[in-house]
Scaffold this motif. Sequence first.
Motif, short mmCIF file in Angstrom:
data_model
loop_
_atom_site.label_atom_id
_atom_site.label_comp_id
_atom_site.label_asym_id
_atom_site.label_seq_id
_atom_site.Cartn_x
_atom_site.Cartn_y
_atom_site.Cartn_z
N ASP A 13 -13.04 -33.17 4.58
CA ASP A 13 -12.43 -31.90 4.12
C ASP A 13 -12.79 -30.82 4.67
OD1 ASP A 13 -10.47 -33.07 2.94
OD2 ASP A 13 -11.41 -33.19 1.19
N SER A 16 -16.63 -28.39 3.69
CA SER A 16 -17.56 -29.64 3.09
C SER A 16 -19.12 -29.73 3.54
CB SER A 16 -16.45 -31.14 2.99
OG SER A 16 -16.35 -31.52 4.18
N ASP A 85 -20.80 -33.24 -1.41
CA ASP A 85 -19.98 -33.10 -1.53
C ASP A 85 -18.86 -34.55 -1.27
OD1 ASP A 85 -18.51 -31.53 0.27
OD2 ASP A 85 -18.55 -30.12 -1.04
N THR A 86 -19.29 -34.96 0.39
CA THR A 86 -18.62 -35.59 0.77
C THR A 86 -20.06 -36.35 1.17
OG1 THR A 86 -16.46 -34.72 1.25
CG2 THR A 86 -17.05 -36.50 3.15
N ASP A 112 -18.08 -36.35 -5.05
CA ASP A 112 -16.00 -36.10 -4.73
C ASP A 112 -15.87 -36.56 -3.79
OD1 ASP A 112 -16.91 -34.22 -6.67
OD2 ASP A 112 -16.66 -32.37 -5.72
N THR A 113 -16.04 -36.39 -2.34
CA THR A 113 -15.38 -37.86 -1.90
C THR A 113 -16.51 -38.82 -0.84
OG1 THR A 113 -13.69 -35.87 -1.10
CG2 THR A 113 -13.79 -37.49 0.45
N TYR A 134 -12.33 -43.90 -8.35
CA TYR A 134 -12.21 -43.04 -7.03
C TYR A 134 -10.66 -43.69 -7.01
CZ TYR A 134 -16.42 -41.53 -5.90
OH TYR A 134 -17.71 -41.47 -5.50
N LYS A 153 -10.36 -43.72 2.86
CA LYS A 153 -11.29 -42.66 2.29
C LYS A 153 -10.89 -42.27 0.54
CE LYS A 153 -10.03 -36.82 2.62
NZ LYS A 153 -10.11 -36.29 3.06
N LYS A 155 -11.27 -40.12 -3.40
CA LYS A 155 -12.21 -39.55 -4.12
C LYS A 155 -12.12 -39.35 -5.79
CE LYS A 155 -10.13 -35.48 -1.68
NZ LYS A 155 -11.22 -34.65 -1.24
N THR A 157 -12.17 -39.20 -10.02
CA THR A 157 -11.15 -38.98 -10.34
C THR A 157 -12.24 -38.97 -12.14
OG1 THR A 157 -10.08 -40.54 -11.43
CG2 THR A 157 -8.85 -39.00 -8.79
#
Length: 228
Positions: A13, A16, A85-86, A112-113, A134, A153, A155, A157
């Motif tokens: 993203d 990031s 975050d990634t 996050d990712t 995820y 990929k 994310k 949750t």
Amino acid sequence: MNLRLNTLAKMVDSGSRVADIGTDHAYLPIELVKNGKIDFAIASDVAAGPLENAKTDIAEAGLSAQIETRLGNGLETVTHQDQIDTVVIAGMGGKLMVDILDAAWSKEYQFDTLVLEPNIGEAGVRNWLMMHNYQIMDERLIAEAGHTYELIKAKLTDTKHDLTEKEIFFGPFILQEKNPVFYQKWEGQLAYNQKLLQNLNKAKKKDEDRINEVNHYIKLIEEEINHD
């Protein structure tokens, strides 16, 4: 940048903060920063030699202020202060990838990712993602230089996103798309498992559990490649 790295780059993203674990000459972070997609990355590797190569390439690209190199094992090179975050982990076995993610998870490091490209054991990676809440957002199955690659990929949750056995095995998006590479990959895997089954059945002392497992894989693959 080859097709594999370009596809990985597209899955990151914009804006990031990225940690590239097991960095390959830092090609990916360099590409992402150079194109203005991100402005900070960590290029991390467990081996000093490859990391020195990465450092040289980063310096030659004039990006030493934006891409830091870190020597160490897995995600141990990342701190909370980095505000990553990634996480990108590409080109290693799924089992090792899961070990790296587990080690970080056990120390309360959650990202996050995740952009992952296991070169074997993809089902184990998907299972780990599912068990850790995820959600798989995108997948690509590509072929390059005689190899096939599954790129995932996901994310983080608040809830578990259940996958069926086939979605874990083949990948939910890959299964929906079933591009030509899908048939190429799984026809090869079918032939491999059929040969393996023959050899297992020839053994003097039969490993019934392994025979049942391989039979099950064959059935799963046959259902998907013969299913229009």
